[in-house]
Structures are given as C-alpha cells and as structure tokens.
Design a protein around this motif. Structure first.
Motif, PDB file in Angstrom:
ATOM      1  N   UNK A  55      17.101 -19.466  28.196  1.00  0.00           N
ATOM      2  CA  UNK A  55      15.693 -19.067  28.117  1.00  0.00           C
ATOM      3  C   UNK A  55      15.252 -17.620  27.495  1.00  0.00           C
ATOM      4  N   UNK A  56      16.721 -16.851  27.401  1.00  0.00           N
ATOM      5  CA  UNK A  56      16.719 -15.414  26.958  1.00  0.00           C
ATOM      6  C   UNK A  56      16.814 -14.771  28.448  1.00  0.00           C
ATOM      7  N   UNK A  57      16.497 -15.181  29.722  1.00  0.00           N
ATOM      8  CA  UNK A  57      15.893 -14.561  30.689  1.00  0.00           C
ATOM      9  C   UNK A  57      17.165 -14.375  31.684  1.00  0.00           C
ATOM     10  N   UNK A  58      17.092 -15.398  31.513  1.00  0.00           N
ATOM     11  CA  UNK A  58      18.766 -15.759  32.708  1.00  0.00           C
ATOM     12  C   UNK A  58      19.794 -15.679  32.350  1.00  0.00           C
ATOM     13  N   UNK A  59      20.759 -14.893  33.458  1.00  0.00           N
ATOM     14  CA  UNK A  59      21.988 -14.299  32.500  1.00  0.00           C
ATOM     15  C   UNK A  59      23.268 -15.490  33.473  1.00  0.00           C
ATOM     16  N   UNK A  60      23.858 -15.445  31.959  1.00  0.00           N
ATOM     17  CA  UNK A  60      24.590 -16.325  32.261  1.00  0.00           C
ATOM     18  C   UNK A  60      26.177 -16.603  32.219  1.00  0.00           C
ATOM     19  N   UNK A  61      26.270 -15.593  32.786  1.00  0.00           N
ATOM     20  CA  UNK A  61      27.836 -15.272  32.252  1.00  0.00           C
ATOM     21  C   UNK A  61      28.933 -15.837  33.039  1.00  0.00           C
ATOM     22  N   UNK A  62      28.550 -16.390  33.843  1.00  0.00           N
ATOM     23  CA  UNK A  62      28.776 -17.364  34.998  1.00  0.00           C
ATOM     24  C   UNK A  62      29.521 -18.261  34.118  1.00  0.00           C
ATOM     25  N   UNK A  89      20.382 -16.891  24.877  1.00  0.00           N
ATOM     26  CA  UNK A  89      21.679 -17.229  25.788  1.00  0.00           C
ATOM     27  C   UNK A  89      21.897 -16.017  26.872  1.00  0.00           C
ATOM     28  N   UNK A  90      21.547 -15.056  27.004  1.00  0.00           N
ATOM     29  CA  UNK A  90      21.768 -13.745  27.535  1.00  0.00           C
ATOM     30  C   UNK A  90      23.132 -14.229  28.787  1.00  0.00           C
ATOM     31  N   UNK A  91      24.045 -13.058  28.502  1.00  0.00           N
ATOM     32  CA  UNK A  91      25.281 -12.790  29.142  1.00  0.00           C
ATOM     33  C   UNK A  91      25.726 -11.425  29.104  1.00  0.00           C
ATOM     34  N   UNK A  92      26.355 -11.375  30.361  1.00  0.00           N
ATOM     35  CA  UNK A  92      27.354 -10.471  30.758  1.00  0.00           C
ATOM     36  C   UNK A  92      28.367 -10.252  29.361  1.00  0.00           C
ATOM     37  N   UNK A 101      37.310 -22.401  19.558  1.00  0.00           N
ATOM     38  CA  UNK A 101      36.857 -22.582  18.532  1.00  0.00           C
ATOM     39  C   UNK A 101      35.103 -22.280  19.554  1.00  0.00           C
ATOM     40  N   UNK A 102      34.921 -21.148  19.580  1.00  0.00           N
ATOM     41  CA  UNK A 102      33.130 -20.715  20.380  1.00  0.00           C
ATOM     42  C   UNK A 102      32.474 -20.979  18.889  1.00  0.00           C
ATOM     43  N   UNK A 103      31.621 -22.018  19.000  1.00  0.00           N
ATOM     44  CA  UNK A 103      30.726 -22.575  17.572  1.00  0.00           C
ATOM     45  C   UNK A 103      29.319 -21.675  17.712  1.00  0.00           C
ATOM     46  N   UNK A 104      28.382 -21.009  17.370  1.00  0.00           N
ATOM     47  CA  UNK A 104      27.473 -21.442  17.422  1.00  0.00           C
ATOM     48  C   UNK A 104      26.283 -21.913  16.826  1.00  0.00           C
ATOM     49  N   UNK A 105      25.427 -22.719  17.305  1.00  0.00           N
ATOM     50  CA  UNK A 105      24.724 -23.773  16.441  1.00  0.00           C
ATOM     51  C   UNK A 105      23.686 -23.199  15.625  1.00  0.00           C
ATOM     52  N   UNK A 106      23.447 -23.701  14.765  1.00  0.00           N
ATOM     53  CA  UNK A 106      21.713 -22.479  13.559  1.00  0.00           C
ATOM     54  C   UNK A 106      20.972 -22.627  14.696  1.00  0.00           C
ATOM     55  N   UNK A 107      20.337 -21.115  15.066  1.00  0.00           N
ATOM     56  CA  UNK A 107      19.404 -21.080  15.537  1.00  0.00           C
ATOM     57  C   UNK A 107      19.532 -20.391  17.581  1.00  0.00           C
ATOM     58  N   UNK A 108      21.015 -20.579  17.398  1.00  0.00           N
ATOM     59  CA  UNK A 108      21.647 -19.863  19.246  1.00  0.00           C
ATOM     60  C   UNK A 108      21.886 -18.236  18.372  1.00  0.00           C
ATOM     61  N   UNK A 109      21.645 -17.871  19.999  1.00  0.00           N
ATOM     62  CA  UNK A 109      21.757 -16.341  19.712  1.00  0.00           C
ATOM     63  C   UNK A 109      21.897 -15.759  21.153  1.00  0.00           C
ATOM     64  N   UNK A 110      23.523 -15.408  21.045  1.00  0.00           N
ATOM     65  CA  UNK A 110      23.789 -14.887  22.354  1.00  0.00           C
ATOM     66  C   UNK A 110      23.758 -13.058  22.701  1.00  0.00           C
ATOM     67  N   UNK A 111      22.764 -12.833  23.806  1.00  0.00           N
ATOM     68  CA  UNK A 111      21.950 -12.110  23.925  1.00  0.00           C
ATOM     69  C   UNK A 111      23.112 -10.979  24.515  1.00  0.00           C
ATOM     70  N   UNK A 112      23.092  -9.592  24.652  1.00  0.00           N
ATOM     71  CA  UNK A 112      24.022  -9.176  25.803  1.00  0.00           C
ATOM     72  C   UNK A 112      23.563  -8.210  26.574  1.00  0.00           C
ATOM     73  N   UNK A 113      23.754  -8.369  28.174  1.00  0.00           N
ATOM     74  CA  UNK A 113      22.482  -7.866  28.970  1.00  0.00           C
ATOM     75  C   UNK A 113      21.946  -6.325  28.420  1.00  0.00           C
ATOM     76  N   UNK A 114      21.138  -6.059  29.404  1.00  0.00           N
ATOM     77  CA  UNK A 114      20.985  -4.718  28.697  1.00  0.00           C
ATOM     78  C   UNK A 114      20.731  -3.693  30.509  1.00  0.00           C
ATOM     79  N   UNK A 115      21.785  -4.405  31.227  1.00  0.00           N
ATOM     80  CA  UNK A 115      22.278  -4.244  32.652  1.00  0.00           C
ATOM     81  C   UNK A 115      23.785  -3.549  32.131  1.00  0.00           C
TER      82      UNK A 115
END
Length: 470
Positions: A55-62, A89-92, A101-115
C-alpha cells in the motif's frame, strides 16, 4: 569446386584463429552474455506470503528479511526466486543471498523508507578508509549483498525508488551524520546480473558493484533530478569483467563512473577495475557522461565503450585524478560517440583534489596513458577539449581519431601536460596532440592499430568468401 571451397573455408578459419583472443576478445565481449536471469529457479515465493502489504505505507522490511532468510535454505538446491507483485512496497534496507533472483513484476515498486533508522550504519569501505562524504561509517544501501555468488535483480520493468529527496536536502543543509546510502550495493560478489528494471531517486550513487567480478547491467533505466547531488548512475568500483549495455540514465552526477579506491586506502587495498565494456548507452547529466575517477588509486584498465549518446550535459567523457591518488588509468578505448548540447566534449582533470584525510602521499602520482578516442561527433559543443595533466607527470599517448565537433568557443582546445597524437580532428586540436597518428604512431594508440588490422583482415576474408560464392 566444392573441394576447393572446403579447403578455402579451412584457410578462412585458420586466419580467424590467427587473429587471436587479444584482438577479438574485447569487442567480442564474452562477459556480456547473460545466463542467470534466464535461469529457472526451482523454488519461488511471493513477498505477500510473508505478510508484506503493497500500500506504499506499511513498512515491509521484516517481510523481505524473513522471505530471504527462508529462501536461503534452497541456495544449495538450485537457488530460489523472490517474486514482488504489482504494488508499492515500502521497506528499509535488506540483504540478498547467493543463488537468488529478486523479481519485480510489472507495476511493482520497491520504495525506500524515508526514516534514516531503516538504513543501518555499516563500516566504511576498506579502499576508501572512511565514508565518502563524512569521516567514519556510512549508511547501508537499500538493497545490499556481500560475498554472494549468482545473484539476479530483474523483472518486467518494475521499479526501485530510493525516495532520495530527504537525503538530498540533508546533504545540502549539512545535517548528515553519516555518508548517504546507495540504492543497490553488492560487495565481494561474482555472477551478478541487474536487468530490465527502472531505478529512481537514489539517495547517493545508484548501482555500486564493489570488489565484484562478472557483473552485467543490461536494459535498465536510471533517473533522478538533474540537480540531485551525487546521484551517479552506475559505478563499477574495484571490479572486473563488467558489462553495461542498453541503458538510459539521466541523473544529477556522472552517468557512469569507474572507480577503484581513494588515495592511500585505494593504493593499499590494490584492487583495480578492469575489463569493462560499456555500449549502447544514452544519458544526460549536469556532470560527466563517462567518468574515470576521481577515486582510481587501485588502477583502471581495459575499458571499451562504444555506441554512446550524451545530450544536455556538462561533460561528455572525463578522466579525474590528482596528486596523491597513485594508481593508473590505461588502455581506454571509446568510440562511436554522439554528443549534443554538451559544454565540454573531452576533459582531463589532473588536480581534482578531494582527499580522505591528511595522511595521503602528495608524491603518489597517477599514471595516465594509452587513451584512445575515435569516431566522436558533436553538435552545439561549447569546448572541444580541456586536457589538463599534472606538471611533471604528463598524461601520455592520448590519441584522437576522426573527431568532428561543432564548437561555439573561439578556443576549442586547451591542453597542458599531455602528450599524444591525432588525425582527422576538427576543429584542429592543440599543439601537444597535433602530431599525426599515421603512419608513425599507430602502436602508441591503444586498440587503434589492431582494430584497423581486424577490419582489413575482415575485409579480405569477406572478399574471399564472396569469391567462394561465385
């Protein structure tokens, strides 16, 4: 006739063999052939199986960490694939593993945390001795790996976005506590493939393979605002057998920067960057298109770049070094370059400065030699060349061949402490480089003579093959 044809075919094959691996190897670019990203991994999981929420908000690092920990059990069973579906997918920071293989599907966005707390603090690189921006330690990259074998980061043009604006503002405001993180950094690894993805808004350098071998970066787009500080595109650093091809890069700093350590730390670590191929690259930047240095104390050699386009940029090709760097830059061949709206086409900077501390040896002089630029054409160029070597440490055997630039300046070339040769250069180059390459100085011009030999032999082979077909 068929018997004659067979005999002549053998002659042709023998002649090809006589050309040898040295002549054909560099341009044949065997280490650009990719295998791993097409490999079918026998084990696969989706990041949502570990509780991730896109959702672009939940932190998914774990979730990322747990998924990769689970997949590590399959490393010796053919490897594994971590699938990231469409979503934000927000993550640290998280670590990769071997045979992954780390595979990002079409439309997948890994977002770096701003913390900043989601980007751990790690030791400085041994070939730098400290953080690149500040003394001491540094932030770890968003996607990190160390001592890996066979690792692939790819997909269907998914995106990895570092959300770097927070880091850029802290840099500008001088409120950083540690050196900013890269977006992707792999250390001491071999068999690396990064392909078919978009990388956005890195906090610092975007893709940074360091102390790596057999690295392929293909078909990636890298973008950051042109005023974003130090957002280099791809920086091979003390790495060998690197292939970069079919990329579009628009960033605030060097599009490609080849490095190998900083002053006394790079000299002591002593790992060069070598056997690097760059081709079919398009870029724009407020800095340099292809840069070597300024951190090149472990040495840089055997770089071949071809089919390059740079536009709306400050510099096309630049070598940066300084007294205190030591090391060398040699055997560089850059050809078939198109430039448009570039301020300086070719630039050598012998006194770049910037030292890690006061312990460097100012007498450690870099050796810059056997640099060939061929088939370069440019429109709306302000200055053709600023070629500034180091007094008492000339940059030697610099060769310019078939270069045509539409230059706005009344002084198109400015040269000092360089030595070399040129042919078919317009506007006419500076006096230090104006002695003709042909016929007496071909051997001093890296790769130029053997390229002509290959073409001549190839033309003869083609004519013989045509004859055989008659």
């Amino acid at each position: 006739m068929s018997e004659t044809r067979s005999v002549l075919l053998v002659d042709v094959l023998v002649l090809l063999a006589l050309l040898g691996p040295t002549q054909w190897g560099a341009m044949g670019s065997s280490h650009c052939k990719r295998h791993n990203d097409e490999m079918i991994r026998p084990h696969s999981v989706t990041i949502t199986e570990f509780g991730a929420v896109g959702d672009g908000v939940t932190l998914n690092t774990k979730a990322f960490q747990n998924a990769i920990f689970y997949l590590n059990s399959f490393a010796d069973k053919g490897g594994a694939k971590l699938f990231v579906p469409a979503g934000r997918w927000l993550t640290g920071s998280f670590d990769l593993i071997s045979h992954l293989t780390l595979w990002l599907d079409k439309g997948a966005v890994i977002l770096g945390s701003t913390n900043t707390e989601d980007w751990p603090i790690v030791d400085p690189l041994p070939s730098y001795g400290r953080g690149r921006e500040l003394p001491g330690r540094r932030h770890r990259s968003l996607i990190f790996g160390r001592n890996l074998t066979d690792v692939v980061i790819t997909g269907e043009n998914g995106t990895i976005d570092g959300q770097g604006s927070m880091w850029w503002e802290r840099f500008r405001n001088k409120t950083l506590d540690y050196t900013r993180p890269h977006l992707v950094e792999l250390m001491n690894s071999t068999g690396v493939v990064i392909s078919n993805l978009t990388f956005l808004n890195s906090p610092f350098w975007t893709i940074h393979p360091i102390y790596c071998s057999h690295v392929i970066v293909q078909n990636v787009t890298i973008r950051a605002p042109l005023d974003s500080p130090n957002t280099d595109g791809i920086d091979p650093d003390s790495s060998d057998d690197v292939c970069i091809e079919d990329c579009y890069i628009s960033t605030g700093d060097d599009v490609i920067a080849i490095k190998s350590g900083w002053d006394e730390y790079g000299i002591s670590y002593g790992r060069p960057s070598k056997n690097i191929i760059i081709r079919r690259l398009i870029g724009e930047t407020h800095s340099s298109g292809i840069a070597i240095g300024s951190e090149m104390s472990g040495g840089v050699s055997d770089v071949h770049a071809e089919d390059i386009v740079f536009f709306n940029s400050t510099t096309g090709i630049r070598i940066k070094t300084s007294p205190g760097r030591g090391g060398y830059v040699r055997n560089i061949f850059i050809s078939n370059v198109s430039l448009a709206n570039v301020k300086v086409a070719i630039r050598f900077t012998g006194r770049y400065g910037e030292h890690p501390d006061e312990s460097y040896d100012p007498k450690a002089m870099p050796k810059i030699e056997r640099i060939t630029f061929k088939d370069i054409h440019g429109e709306n160029i302000t200055v053709a060349g600023l070629m500034e070597g180091i007094e008492g440490d000339n940059f030697i055997n610099i060769c310019l061949y078939n270069i045509t630039l539409s230059v706005n300046s009344i002084s198109p070339w400015n040269c000092s402490n360089v030595q070399g040769f040129s042919s078919l250069v317009f506007p006419q180059t500076c006096e230090l480089l104006e002695e003709s390459i042909f016929p007496d100085h071909c051997t001093e011009c890296y790769h130029l003579l053997q390229e002509h030999r290959i073409r001549n032999k190839g033309a003869r082979l083609l004519s013989w093959w045509t004859y055989l077909g008659t």
